[in-house]
Design an enzyme around this catalytic site. Structure first.
Site, short mmCIF file in Angstrom:
data_model
loop_
_atom_site.label_atom_id
_atom_site.label_comp_id
_atom_site.label_asym_id
_atom_site.label_seq_id
_atom_site.Cartn_x
_atom_site.Cartn_y
_atom_site.Cartn_z
N GLY A 72 53.79 44.88 43.46
CA GLY A 72 54.60 45.44 42.37
C GLY A 72 56.02 44.92 42.48
N ASP A 129 49.28 45.32 37.82
CA ASP A 129 50.63 45.92 37.83
C ASP A 129 50.81 46.99 36.75
OD1 ASP A 129 51.60 44.34 39.95
OD2 ASP A 129 52.00 42.67 38.60
N THR A 158 46.18 43.06 34.16
CA THR A 158 47.15 43.04 35.24
C THR A 158 47.01 44.30 36.08
OG1 THR A 158 49.50 43.01 35.87
CG2 THR A 158 48.98 44.02 33.76
#
Length: 415
Positions: free
Chosen positions: A190, A145, A143
């Site tokens: 995000g 993120d 990911t």
């Protein structure tokens, strides 16, 4: 050790990254070299490929073409956003998965994804255990993120952070060329965690980055932000702002929801986008400044040309480690990284309980956010800098990247 013999299945899920295929290569190359692995399959579009009996025969791929996965962005086998219901509520999907696993004698399953994908891994693992079907299941983290719990950082983040920091530096130089002032708002991915937007601080560390950085870890105050932008513009004649798509106000409302409806995906996550444009419009309306709103969007997760070699190497290591763990008898885990102490950066892979990572988000520590709430401390810089080191060895042909071109031949069940 119980040497489990059977086929291996690998799938990718969720949003792609520029290094997710390096993890795929780590799994596939390692699995192909195991005597206990009788066949290697790939899922077409993640768990949906299992449900639809749509698997690829990896052994029929050219090894040289497979090797190009190391530098190829996105999900080479195809991805999905499909949420499995709890088996206690509806076990139809689980019965189908078990049927397909039995059909192809799948005894090793590796799923490459983020929070929701680890949840899928965990659910399938628990169901197969309840049915006494022996299968080693390992989650391979992915990911941009960087919000997976149980690991120091996640493959995909370093390359996205490198691209974001580089882009912010380039935007900074472009936005400062004229004798007329400009406010530039850069919206960065995000939803709930601000790791990616925080990467803008790496550009500031190099002397050419955002003046203001807004993360979802701290409530976004519109009036305060307008005052901050105005103050910097009046002092410098320009202002560069980096903000997370998921910034929200003190009441918990996403700024992206101001003045527009926001759709949700299969997992109930609100689809972000629009926070930067809203803030830019407010600046224009209130002050009349020249304003540009830039949404990096998909570019930040597929920019293989700007990938971190450290990230590529660790993504491959995550895939390789997943197979090594499974063959050694480990199951129901995710591969994580543990950063080693000392002045020289190094990590050691480890096994993390899937239950720890499933649907748990790791956010930027509040103590890493500056006291004024619009920047990052040296602790974040020290954490992130090692992750963006090294330039990709991406091959080129005719002046353009040479990415993997897989045949994706549909698999047939063994006789």
């Amino acid at each position: 050790m119980n040497q489990l013999k059977g086929a291996c299945l690998f799938g990718q899920s969720g949003g792609p990254t520029s290094v997710i295929n390096a993890s795929a290569l780590g799994v596939l190359e390692t699995a192909l070299g195991q005597e206990c692995v009788t066949q290697v399959y790939g899922c077409a579009h993640g768990v949906k490929g299992i449900l639809e009996d749509n698997l690829y025969d990896v052994r029929q791929e050219d090894p040289a073409e497979l090797a190009l996965l190391r530098y190829t962005p996105s999900s080479a086998l195809g991805s999905c956003r499909y949420k499995l219901k709890d088996s206690g509520q509806d076990d139809a999907d689980y019965k189908r998965i078990l049927e397909i696993f039995q059909k192809y004698d799948i005894r090793y399953f590796f799923y490459n994804g983020g929070n929701d994908s680890m949840d899928t891994c965990n659910k399938i693992s628990k169901y197969l255990m309840s049915q006494n079907y022996e299968c080693r299941i390992i989650g391979v983290p992915k990911t941009i993120d960087n919000d997976l719990a149980g690991t120091d950082h996640c493959p995909g983040f370093g390359s996205a952070a490198k691209y974001i920091a580089t882009s912010c530096m380039e935007i900074y130089h472009d936005a400062n060329v004229y004798d007329t002032g400009t406010v530039v708002i850069v919206e960065i991915m995000g939803r709930n965690a601000g790791w990616l937007t925080a990467a803008g601080a790496l550009a500031s560390f190099q002397g050419a980055g955002p003046d203001l950085i807004y993360l979802p870890e701290r409530p976004f105050d519109l009036e305060q932000s307008m005052a901050q932008i105005q103050q910097i513009y009046q002092r410098r004649g320009n202002c560069l702002v980096a903000l997370s798509e998921g910034i929200l106000d003190a009441s918990g409302k996403f700024i992206a929801e101001y003045g527009q409806d926001v759709a949700t995906d299969a997992f109930g996550h609100k689809q972000m986008g629009g926070a930067g444009a809203f803030v830019a419009n407010e600046v224009k309306r209130r002050f009349g400044y020249k304003v540009r709103s830039i949404e990096l969007s998909l570019l930040q997760r597929c920019a293989a040309h700007c990938a971190s070699q450290t990230d590529i190497d660790e993504a491959y290591l995550a895939g390789k480690t997943a197979v090594d763990l499974a063959v050694s008898g480990v199951t129901d885990k995710m591969v994580g990284f543990e950063r080693q102490p000392g002045p020289v950066y190094s990590v050691v892979p480890k096994a993390v309980d899937l239950a720890v990572t499933a649907n748990t988000e790791k956010k930027v520590p509040l103590e890493w956010i500056s006291s004024d709430g619009v920047g990052l401390t040296q602790d974040f810089i020290d954490y992130a800098l090692p992750l963006i080191q090294g330039e990709t060895q991406l091959p080129f042909a005719n002046g353009l990247p040479r990415f993997a071109q897989l045949k994706k031949i549909k698999a047939s069940a063994p006789k």
